[in-house]
Design a protein around this motif. Structure first.
Motif, short mmCIF file in Angstrom:
data_model
loop_
_atom_site.label_atom_id
_atom_site.label_comp_id
_atom_site.label_asym_id
_atom_site.label_seq_id
_atom_site.Cartn_x
_atom_site.Cartn_y
_atom_site.Cartn_z
N MET A 87 18.66 41.34 -44.99
CA MET A 87 19.86 40.57 -44.60
C MET A 87 20.43 41.10 -43.29
O MET A 87 20.46 42.31 -43.08
CB MET A 87 20.94 40.70 -45.68
N MET A 88 20.87 40.18 -42.45
CA MET A 88 21.53 40.59 -41.22
C MET A 88 22.81 39.78 -41.03
O MET A 88 22.82 38.57 -41.23
CB MET A 88 20.64 40.38 -40.01
N VAL A 89 23.88 40.50 -40.68
CA VAL A 89 25.17 39.85 -40.43
C VAL A 89 25.54 40.09 -38.97
O VAL A 89 25.43 41.22 -38.48
CB VAL A 89 26.28 40.47 -41.32
N VAL A 90 25.95 39.04 -38.29
CA VAL A 90 26.53 39.21 -36.95
C VAL A 90 28.00 38.82 -37.09
O VAL A 90 28.33 37.64 -37.27
CB VAL A 90 25.82 38.34 -35.90
N ASP A 91 28.86 39.82 -37.06
CA ASP A 91 30.30 39.57 -37.25
C ASP A 91 30.97 39.42 -35.89
O ASP A 91 30.61 40.13 -34.94
CB ASP A 91 30.93 40.74 -38.03
N GLU A 92 31.95 38.53 -35.80
CA GLU A 92 32.64 38.25 -34.52
C GLU A 92 31.60 37.97 -33.44
O GLU A 92 31.61 38.56 -32.36
CB GLU A 92 33.51 39.46 -34.10
N ALA A 93 30.71 37.03 -33.74
CA ALA A 93 29.58 36.74 -32.84
C ALA A 93 30.05 36.38 -31.43
O ALA A 93 29.45 36.78 -30.44
CB ALA A 93 28.74 35.61 -33.42
N ASP A 94 31.15 35.63 -31.33
CA ASP A 94 31.63 35.22 -30.00
C ASP A 94 32.05 36.43 -29.17
O ASP A 94 31.85 36.47 -27.96
CB ASP A 94 32.78 34.20 -30.11
N LEU A 95 32.61 37.45 -29.84
CA LEU A 95 33.03 38.65 -29.11
C LEU A 95 31.84 39.48 -28.63
O LEU A 95 31.90 40.12 -27.59
CB LEU A 95 33.94 39.53 -29.98
N LEU A 96 30.75 39.45 -29.40
CA LEU A 96 29.56 40.21 -28.98
C LEU A 96 29.12 39.78 -27.59
O LEU A 96 28.68 40.59 -26.79
CB LEU A 96 28.42 40.00 -29.98
N PHE A 97 29.25 38.49 -27.32
CA PHE A 97 28.85 38.00 -26.00
C PHE A 97 29.87 38.38 -24.93
O PHE A 97 29.50 38.83 -23.86
CB PHE A 97 28.66 36.48 -26.04
N SER A 98 31.15 38.21 -25.27
CA SER A 98 32.15 38.52 -24.24
C SER A 98 32.19 40.02 -23.95
O SER A 98 32.64 40.44 -22.91
CB SER A 98 33.53 37.99 -24.64
N SER A 113 20.32 35.50 -42.78
CA SER A 113 21.29 35.80 -41.71
C SER A 113 22.65 35.17 -41.97
O SER A 113 22.74 34.06 -42.50
CB SER A 113 20.79 35.27 -40.37
N PHE A 114 23.67 35.91 -41.56
CA PHE A 114 25.05 35.40 -41.61
C PHE A 114 25.63 35.54 -40.20
O PHE A 114 25.56 36.62 -39.62
CB PHE A 114 25.93 36.24 -42.55
N LEU A 115 26.18 34.48 -39.70
CA LEU A 115 26.79 34.51 -38.38
C LEU A 115 28.26 34.15 -38.54
O LEU A 115 28.58 33.05 -38.99
CB LEU A 115 26.08 33.48 -37.49
N MET A 116 29.14 35.09 -38.23
CA MET A 116 30.58 34.85 -38.37
C MET A 116 31.20 34.78 -36.97
O MET A 116 30.95 35.67 -36.16
CB MET A 116 31.24 36.00 -39.14
N SER A 117 32.00 33.77 -36.73
CA SER A 117 32.57 33.64 -35.39
C SER A 117 33.88 32.86 -35.46
O SER A 117 34.02 31.94 -36.26
CB SER A 117 31.58 32.90 -34.49
N ALA A 118 34.83 33.25 -34.62
CA ALA A 118 36.11 32.53 -34.58
C ALA A 118 35.94 31.21 -33.83
O ALA A 118 36.66 30.25 -34.07
CB ALA A 118 37.18 33.38 -33.92
#
Length: 329
Positions: free
Chosen positions: A157-168, A188-193
């Motif tokens: 399992m992989m989670v990317v939390d606050e995905a939008d912030l990872l880019f910024s 996969s779990f992708l969490m983003s605002a």
């Protein structure tokens, strides 16, 4: 339709006990929707704000799946990876996961490697192969390159939390390099605002037929509910005006104030304290422990006012001081 409760989700008793200890009588909207889907093994792309309960929405199924897999005796290995944009968020995720595993801490071990410690000092933690590793993309990649962490056969399992912030925060390249070290198949779990273009691109890379949850789970006001006021005044009147707004209770409750420079934040704090108005100062020059302590005190009501500094001014003051130093040489 009635809301699905935690005890109806088929969760391990130890998890339910931890949830009860946390005082969660019922799941938040995102937890109710995401947990059952995640337990079915589906990939999830969720738009959820901070405060919506999104950490538990992925932490609970991750822990549940690890507990279930431990019933068939298997060797100890890293089964879940949680990527976060900052070490502060890494700490929060670890704390939450430790609370949720309080009754099964032997079966589900969580390691946060997002901190500032040297890669070499974190190596022994990873050698024990914790079930869940939490870290920033750059730190995880450093450990993968150093072979302190091997995920290509064990990761489930992989989670990317606050995905939008990872880019910024500039983690895009690290994130893409990291993917080469992962197995072909994992949940996969992708969490983003927000669902930015970058997040959409990441979805293509990471997710396979995902369920997309566009929830406004948190009751934070959106821009239509916010009122903005501007007051034009002379420079020398600003502090006095702030004092007046606070004293007349035109500004009430928890308040975040931004000032243009670091020394100004301390001046404003001292000014307010002369009138018995306690405030605390927050900026990136303070050590991490101090920042966390200040936020805790703010949350506990020791202060109602945080005076923060515009980080742009911080960056420019550092570059100008750097230039001055060069000249003096």
């Amino acid at each position: 339709a009635e809301m699905l409760q935690f005890h109806e989700m088929g969760l391990d008793d130890r998890l339910l006990k931890a949830v009860a200890d946390l005082g969660w009588s019922q799941p938040t909207l995102i937890q109710e929707k995401a947990i059952p889907l995640a337990l079915e093994g589906k990939d999830i792309l969720a738009r959820a704000r901070t405060g919506s309960g999104k950490t538990a929405a992925y932490a609970i199924p991750v822990i549940q799946r690890i507990l279930a897999s431990k019933q068939c005796v298997r060797e100890q290995d890293v089964r879940a990876l949680v990527l976060v944009p900052t070490k502060e968020l890494g700490q929060q995720v670890q704390i939450m996961m430790r609370q949720l595993t309080s009754y099964c801490s032997r079966d589900v071990r969580v390691a946060d490697i997002s901190g500032k410690a040297d890669v070499s000092t974190q190596r022994p933690i990873l050698m024990e192969k914790p079930d869940v590793v939490v870290g920033t993309p750059s730190r995880v990649l450093a450990h993968l390159n150093a072979q302190n962490l091997v995920l290509h056969s064990s990761l489930e399992m992989m989670v990317v939390d606050e995905a939008d912030l990872l880019f910024s925060f500039g983690f895009e390249a690290d994130l893409k390099n990291l993917l080469c070290h992962l197995p072909k198949i994992y949940q996969s779990f992708l969490m983003s605002a927000t669902f930015s273009e970058e997040v959409q691109a990441l979805k293509e890379l990471l997710l396979h037929n995902p369920v997309i949850l566009k929830l406004q789970g948190s009751q934070l006001p959106d821009s239509s509910q916010l009122q903005q006021y501007t007051i034009k005044c002379e420079e020398e009147d600003k502090f006095l005006l702030i004092y007046t707004l606070l004293k007349l209770q035109l500004v009430r409750g928890k308040t975040l104030m931004f000032v243009g420079a670091m020394d100004r934040s301390y001046r404003l704090k001292l000014f307010l304290e002369q009138f018995g108005i306690p405030a605390c100062v927050l900026n990136s020059e303070l050590p991490i422990q101090s920042r966390c302590h200040i936020i805790t005190q703010f949350n506990q009501g020791f202060y109602d006012i945080i005076i923060a500094t515009d980080e742009q001014s911080l960056a420019s003051s550092q570059t100008t001081s750097g230039k001055k130093k060069k000249k003096s040489k």
